[in-house]
Design a protein around this motif. Structure first.
Motif, short mmCIF file in Angstrom:
data_model
loop_
_atom_site.label_atom_id
_atom_site.label_comp_id
_atom_site.label_asym_id
_atom_site.label_seq_id
_atom_site.Cartn_x
_atom_site.Cartn_y
_atom_site.Cartn_z
N TYR A 180 -23.77 -2.63 -4.15
CA TYR A 180 -23.05 -2.26 -5.35
C TYR A 180 -21.57 -2.64 -5.20
O TYR A 180 -21.01 -2.54 -4.11
N VAL A 181 -20.97 -3.05 -6.31
CA VAL A 181 -19.56 -3.43 -6.31
C VAL A 181 -18.85 -2.68 -7.43
O VAL A 181 -19.24 -2.80 -8.60
N VAL A 182 -17.83 -1.91 -7.08
CA VAL A 182 -17.01 -1.24 -8.08
C VAL A 182 -15.87 -2.17 -8.46
O VAL A 182 -15.00 -2.49 -7.65
N GLU A 183 -15.91 -2.63 -9.72
CA GLU A 183 -14.86 -3.51 -10.23
C GLU A 183 -13.73 -2.62 -10.76
O GLU A 183 -13.90 -1.96 -11.79
N PRO A 184 -12.59 -2.59 -10.10
CA PRO A 184 -11.59 -1.56 -10.40
C PRO A 184 -10.90 -1.75 -11.74
O PRO A 184 -10.44 -2.85 -12.08
N ALA A 185 -10.83 -0.67 -12.50
CA ALA A 185 -9.99 -0.62 -13.70
C ALA A 185 -8.70 0.11 -13.40
O ALA A 185 -7.66 -0.16 -14.00
N GLU A 186 -8.75 1.07 -12.44
CA GLU A 186 -7.58 1.81 -11.99
C GLU A 186 -7.67 2.00 -10.48
O GLU A 186 -8.75 2.26 -9.95
N VAL A 187 -6.54 1.85 -9.81
CA VAL A 187 -6.45 2.14 -8.38
C VAL A 187 -5.15 2.91 -8.15
O VAL A 187 -4.08 2.45 -8.54
N GLU A 188 -5.28 4.10 -7.55
CA GLU A 188 -4.09 4.92 -7.29
C GLU A 188 -3.88 5.10 -5.80
O GLU A 188 -4.82 5.39 -5.05
N PHE A 189 -2.63 4.93 -5.37
CA PHE A 189 -2.24 5.14 -3.98
C PHE A 189 -1.35 6.38 -3.90
O PHE A 189 -0.35 6.47 -4.62
N PHE A 190 -1.73 7.32 -3.05
CA PHE A 190 -1.04 8.59 -2.91
C PHE A 190 -0.48 8.67 -1.50
O PHE A 190 -1.22 8.58 -0.52
N GLN A 191 0.84 8.83 -1.39
CA GLN A 191 1.48 9.05 -0.10
C GLN A 191 2.03 10.46 -0.05
O GLN A 191 2.91 10.83 -0.82
N GLY A 192 1.46 11.28 0.86
CA GLY A 192 1.91 12.65 0.99
C GLY A 192 3.31 12.74 1.59
O GLY A 192 3.75 11.86 2.34
N ASP A 193 3.98 13.85 1.27
CA ASP A 193 5.33 14.11 1.78
C ASP A 193 5.39 15.56 2.24
O ASP A 193 4.87 16.46 1.56
N ALA A 194 6.00 15.81 3.40
CA ALA A 194 6.04 17.14 3.97
C ALA A 194 6.72 18.15 3.05
O ALA A 194 6.41 19.35 3.09
N ARG A 195 7.64 17.69 2.20
CA ARG A 195 8.33 18.58 1.26
C ARG A 195 7.67 18.56 -0.11
O ARG A 195 8.26 19.00 -1.09
N ARG A 196 6.46 18.05 -0.17
CA ARG A 196 5.64 18.01 -1.38
C ARG A 196 6.21 17.10 -2.46
O ARG A 196 5.89 17.24 -3.64
N ARG A 197 7.02 16.14 -2.06
CA ARG A 197 7.50 15.13 -3.01
C ARG A 197 6.60 13.90 -2.87
O ARG A 197 7.05 12.82 -2.50
N HIS A 198 5.35 14.13 -3.16
CA HIS A 198 4.35 13.09 -2.97
C HIS A 198 4.60 11.91 -3.91
O HIS A 198 5.00 12.09 -5.06
N LEU A 199 4.32 10.73 -3.41
CA LEU A 199 4.45 9.52 -4.22
C LEU A 199 3.07 9.06 -4.67
O LEU A 199 2.15 8.95 -3.85
N ARG A 200 2.94 8.82 -5.96
CA ARG A 200 1.68 8.34 -6.53
C ARG A 200 1.96 7.06 -7.31
O ARG A 200 2.73 7.07 -8.28
N LEU A 201 1.34 5.99 -6.87
CA LEU A 201 1.48 4.69 -7.54
C LEU A 201 0.12 4.30 -8.10
O LEU A 201 -0.85 4.16 -7.36
N ARG A 202 0.05 4.12 -9.42
CA ARG A 202 -1.20 3.75 -10.07
C ARG A 202 -1.12 2.33 -10.59
O ARG A 202 -0.16 1.94 -11.26
N TYR A 203 -2.18 1.56 -10.29
CA TYR A 203 -2.38 0.24 -10.87
C TYR A 203 -3.41 0.37 -11.99
O TYR A 203 -4.47 0.96 -11.78
N ARG A 204 -3.10 -0.17 -13.16
CA ARG A 204 -4.06 -0.20 -14.27
C ARG A 204 -4.29 -1.65 -14.68
O ARG A 204 -3.34 -2.40 -14.89
N ARG A 205 -5.58 -2.00 -14.80
CA ARG A 205 -5.89 -3.37 -15.22
C ARG A 205 -5.70 -3.50 -16.73
O ARG A 205 -6.15 -2.66 -17.51
N THR A 206 -5.02 -4.55 -17.14
CA THR A 206 -4.81 -4.85 -18.54
C THR A 206 -5.31 -6.26 -18.83
O THR A 206 -5.75 -6.97 -17.92
N THR A 207 -5.22 -6.67 -20.07
CA THR A 207 -5.65 -8.03 -20.43
C THR A 207 -4.78 -9.08 -19.76
O THR A 207 -5.19 -10.23 -19.62
#
Length: 217
Positions: A180-207
């Motif tokens: 099976y292959v999941v063809e990504p429409a969205e991919v999110e990268f989450f980087q935790g931070d000790a002070r809870r200032r987590h970074l979330r970067l989302r990629y969204r596929r567009t035309t």
């Protein structure tokens, strides 16, 4: 307080130094960043970084989740494999959409993927299975995944027979084994931070390709 609640409250999150992450330096597409983070997780000693949570939905729309193993991540998408007749196989046949979740606590990182699911060719499934261990082939030859099991003894008997065949016939086919292959429409990268200032970067596929955006934690 019960032993369970005491144990639960005693746990700390990310009791280690976490890596930095600058979203501005992220590549224009998600796959290279996933490869970098995966390799970093391996280097950091993360246990089984290739395991992931796979979420699907049944014919009534009820969610289901389990842990599976990543087999590849390339320009087509994120690959895993299973029997077509398993619960996940039946659900994906009816609703070919899935979500994946990786969690690498040694670096406080998560990766989430959502997208349409396609199947590889029978030849790809065969090559995928036979590139793995004898144990993996034996498990595939047992088959009957997600069916009701009468007893552990029945499993032991079927497994022993499958091991003998896998060792005697290393090229034996397992016809229901499916890539099976999941063809990504969205991919999110989450980087935790000790002070809870987590970074979330989302990629969204567009035309026009991929767009990147930051999300509040």
């Amino acid at each position: 307080m019960t032993d369970f609640h005491h144990a639960l409250r005693s746990l700390r999150v990310w009791d280690t130094a976490l890596p930095s992450f600058d979203p501005a330096s992220a590549p224009p597409e998600p796959l290279p960043l996933f490869h970098d983070w995966f390799t970093a997780a391996v280097t950091a000693g993360q246990t089984e970084p290739h395991t992931l949570s796979l979420a699907t939905a049944d014919e009534d729309g009820r969610p289901d989740v389990r842990t599976v193993m990543l087999h590849d991540a390339d320009a087509r998408g994120w690959h895993f494999a299973s029997h077509a007749g398993s619960a996940k196989g039946r659900q994906l046949a009816a609703r070919p959409e899935a979500a994946l979740g990786f969690y690498w606590p040694v670096q406080g990182r998560q990766v989430r993927i959502r997208g349409h699911v396609t199947t590889g060719t029978p030849e790809e499934a065969y090559e995928d299975l036979h590139a793995r261990t004898t144990g993996a082939l034996a498990a595939a030859l047992v088959g009957r995944q997600s069916e009701v099991l009468a007893s552990p003894a029945a499993l032991a008997e079927a497994s022993e027979a499958a091991w003998r065949r896998a060792e005697a016939e290393p090229d034996a086919p397992a016809p229901s084994w499916t890539l099976y292959v999941v063809e990504p429409a969205e991919v999110e990268f989450f980087q935790g931070d000790a002070r809870r200032r987590h970074l979330r970067l989302r990629y969204r596929r567009t035309t026009d390709g991929w767009t990147r955006e930051l999300l509040w934690p």
